[in-house]
Design a protein around this motif. Structure first.
Motif, PDB file in Angstrom:
ATOM      1  N   UNK A   1       2.329  45.188  -6.361  1.00 38.01           N
ATOM      2  CA  UNK A   1       3.221  44.070  -6.625  1.00 38.01           C
ATOM      3  C   UNK A   1       2.682  42.822  -5.925  1.00 38.01           C
ATOM      4  N   UNK A   2       3.039  41.653  -6.410  1.00 34.57           N
ATOM      5  CA  UNK A   2       2.571  40.428  -5.721  1.00 34.57           C
ATOM      6  C   UNK A   2       2.920  40.411  -4.237  1.00 34.57           C
ATOM      7  N   UNK A   3       4.036  40.999  -3.874  1.00 35.63           N
ATOM      8  CA  UNK A   3       4.429  41.015  -2.457  1.00 35.63           C
ATOM      9  C   UNK A   3       3.578  41.953  -1.617  1.00 35.63           C
ATOM     10  N   UNK A   4       2.693  42.716  -2.250  1.00 38.27           N
ATOM     11  CA  UNK A   4       1.739  43.539  -1.493  1.00 38.27           C
ATOM     12  C   UNK A   4       0.518  42.730  -1.067  1.00 38.27           C
ATOM     13  N   UNK A   5       0.428  41.490  -1.499  1.00 35.64           N
ATOM     14  CA  UNK A   5      -0.697  40.642  -1.131  1.00 35.64           C
ATOM     15  C   UNK A   5      -0.725  40.423   0.369  1.00 35.64           C
ATOM     16  N   UNK A   6      -1.861  40.738   0.985  1.00 36.66           N
ATOM     17  CA  UNK A   6      -2.005  40.633   2.432  1.00 36.66           C
ATOM     18  C   UNK A   6      -3.421  41.029   2.818  1.00 36.66           C
ATOM     19  N   UNK A   7      -3.741  40.820   4.081  1.00 38.19           N
ATOM     20  CA  UNK A   7      -4.941  41.420   4.657  1.00 38.19           C
ATOM     21  C   UNK A   7      -4.527  42.782   5.204  1.00 38.19           C
ATOM     22  N   UNK A   8      -5.261  43.790   4.820  1.00 42.32           N
ATOM     23  CA  UNK A   8      -4.954  45.165   5.210  1.00 42.32           C
ATOM     24  C   UNK A   8      -5.919  45.607   6.310  1.00 42.32           C
ATOM     25  N   UNK A   9      -5.346  46.202   7.346  1.00 40.34           N
ATOM     26  CA  UNK A   9      -6.113  46.647   8.501  1.00 40.34           C
ATOM     27  C   UNK A   9      -5.903  48.146   8.716  1.00 40.34           C
ATOM     28  N   UNK A  10      -6.964  48.836   9.100  1.00 36.15           N
ATOM     29  CA  UNK A  10      -6.779  50.196   9.586  1.00 36.15           C
ATOM     30  C   UNK A  10      -6.889  50.177  11.113  1.00 36.15           C
ATOM     31  N   UNK A  11      -6.261  51.141  11.718  1.00 37.62           N
ATOM     32  CA  UNK A  11      -6.163  51.154  13.172  1.00 37.62           C
ATOM     33  C   UNK A  11      -6.166  52.593  13.677  1.00 37.62           C
ATOM     34  N   UNK A  12      -6.660  52.751  14.878  1.00 36.23           N
ATOM     35  CA  UNK A  12      -6.828  54.072  15.496  1.00 36.23           C
ATOM     36  C   UNK A  12      -5.905  54.211  16.695  1.00 36.23           C
ATOM     37  N   UNK A  13      -5.292  55.384  16.763  1.00 39.19           N
ATOM     38  CA  UNK A  13      -4.451  55.705  17.910  1.00 39.19           C
ATOM     39  C   UNK A  13      -4.871  57.060  18.439  1.00 39.19           C
ATOM     40  N   UNK A  14      -5.488  57.080  19.603  1.00 36.84           N
ATOM     41  CA  UNK A  14      -5.928  58.331  20.198  1.00 36.84           C
ATOM     42  C   UNK A  14      -4.846  58.954  21.041  1.00 36.84           C
ATOM     43  N   UNK A  15      -4.853  60.268  21.082  1.00 36.81           N
ATOM     44  CA  UNK A  15      -3.868  60.962  21.898  1.00 36.81           C
ATOM     45  C   UNK A  15      -4.432  62.308  22.343  1.00 36.81           C
ATOM     46  N   UNK A  16      -4.164  62.677  23.569  1.00 31.76           N
ATOM     47  CA  UNK A  16      -4.618  63.970  24.093  1.00 31.76           C
ATOM     48  C   UNK A  16      -3.713  65.108  23.648  1.00 31.76           C
ATOM     49  N   UNK A  17      -2.533  64.772  23.180  1.00 34.32           N
ATOM     50  CA  UNK A  17      -1.590  65.815  22.768  1.00 34.32           C
ATOM     51  C   UNK A  17      -0.872  65.362  21.507  1.00 34.32           C
ATOM     52  N   UNK A  18      -0.254  66.329  20.841  1.00 26.43           N
ATOM     53  CA  UNK A  18       0.504  66.000  19.637  1.00 26.43           C
ATOM     54  C   UNK A  18       1.588  64.983  19.960  1.00 26.43           C
ATOM     55  N   UNK A  19       1.714  63.989  19.114  1.00 27.60           N
ATOM     56  CA  UNK A  19       2.649  62.908  19.387  1.00 27.60           C
ATOM     57  C   UNK A  19       3.285  62.445  18.089  1.00 27.60           C
ATOM     58  N   UNK A  20       4.525  61.977  18.131  1.00 24.78           N
ATOM     59  CA  UNK A  20       5.155  61.493  16.900  1.00 24.78           C
ATOM     60  C   UNK A  20       4.431  60.259  16.362  1.00 24.78           C
ATOM     61  N   UNK A  21       4.559  60.049  15.073  1.00 28.39           N
ATOM     62  CA  UNK A  21       4.018  58.848  14.471  1.00 28.39           C
ATOM     63  C   UNK A  21       4.713  57.620  15.046  1.00 28.39           C
ATOM     64  N   UNK A  22       3.975  56.518  15.040  1.00 23.56           N
ATOM     65  CA  UNK A  22       4.551  55.254  15.484  1.00 23.56           C
ATOM     66  C   UNK A  22       4.174  54.154  14.513  1.00 23.56           C
ATOM     67  N   UNK A  23       5.121  53.249  14.275  1.00 17.95           N
ATOM     68  CA  UNK A  23       4.860  52.089  13.431  1.00 17.95           C
ATOM     69  C   UNK A  23       4.592  50.833  14.263  1.00 17.95           C
ATOM     70  N   UNK A  24       4.506  50.982  15.573  1.00 19.41           N
ATOM     71  CA  UNK A  24       4.283  49.829  16.450  1.00 19.41           C
ATOM     72  C   UNK A  24       2.790  49.569  16.605  1.00 19.41           C
ATOM     73  N   UNK A  25       2.394  48.362  16.295  1.00 21.13           N
ATOM     74  CA  UNK A  25       0.979  48.013  16.323  1.00 21.13           C
ATOM     75  C   UNK A  25       0.387  48.156  17.724  1.00 21.13           C
ATOM     76  N   UNK A  26       1.182  47.955  18.755  1.00 21.36           N
ATOM     77  CA  UNK A  26       0.616  47.927  20.101  1.00 21.36           C
ATOM     78  C   UNK A  26       0.227  49.304  20.625  1.00 21.36           C
ATOM     79  N   UNK A  27       0.546  50.372  19.919  1.00 21.74           N
ATOM     80  CA  UNK A  27       0.091  51.693  20.373  1.00 21.74           C
ATOM     81  C   UNK A  27      -1.244  52.073  19.748  1.00 21.74           C
ATOM     82  N   UNK A  28      -1.694  51.279  18.812  1.00 20.91           N
ATOM     83  CA  UNK A  28      -2.999  51.508  18.184  1.00 20.91           C
ATOM     84  C   UNK A  28      -4.032  50.694  18.950  1.00 20.91           C
ATOM     85  N   UNK A  29      -5.104  51.342  19.370  1.00 28.83           N
ATOM     86  CA  UNK A  29      -6.011  50.721  20.329  1.00 28.83           C
ATOM     87  C   UNK A  29      -7.260  50.113  19.711  1.00 28.83           C
ATOM     88  N   UNK A  30      -7.602  50.546  18.516  1.00 26.29           N
ATOM     89  CA  UNK A  30      -8.817  50.048  17.876  1.00 26.29           C
ATOM     90  C   UNK A  30      -8.480  49.647  16.451  1.00 26.29           C
TER      91      UNK A  30
END
Length: 126
Positions: free
Chosen positions: A86-115
């Motif tokens: 849809x036109x509202x999907x227009x944006x710059x799309x980024x992929x991001x990495x979140x490392x974890x030593x143990x199983x962890x719930x998903x997060x939608x917060x950008x600040x937990x993704x480190x790369x």
């Protein structure tokens, strides 16, 4: 881990695109790879994430049923298949990495993704 996003472009409304996020470096089983997007003048928005170990996905409600996130461990790559754009999907799309030593719930917060990848432009015309 370094990320390289690609696959963006110009598409008409209702069309499809597949974005790729190629990772260099080791991705471990508890890690997550996420996709975000940012439209001009708006905050970065979470779209989807995937658990690297089992491929379990997590989506924001606005893209459920239209977008599919997947991964190919052999290629160290995560994909975002986008259908019914849809036109509202227009944006710059980024992929991001979140490392974890143990199983962890998903997060939608950008600040937990480190790369972050460099972003790829998606433009949907009406």
């Amino acid at each position: 881990v370094q990320l390289q996003a690609s696959g963006g472009g110009l598409v008409q409304a209702g069309g499809s695109l597949r974005l790729s996020c190629a990772a260099s470096g080791d991705i471990f089983s508890n890690d997550h790879i996420g996709w975000f997007r940012q439209a001009p003048g708006q905050e970065r928005e979470f779209i989807a994430a995937i658990n690297w170990r089992n491929g379990k996905p997590f989506y924001v409600d606005s893209v459920k049923g239209r977008f599919t996130i997947s991964r190919d461990p052999a290629k160290n790559t995560v994909y975002l298949q986008m259908n019914g754009l849809k036109p509202e999907d227009t944006a710059v799309y980024y992929c991001a990495y979140r490392g974890s030593l143990r199983a962890t719930p998903f997060s939608s917060f950008a600040n937990v993704y480190t790369t972050w990848g460099q972003g790829t432009q998606v433009t949907v015309s009406s």
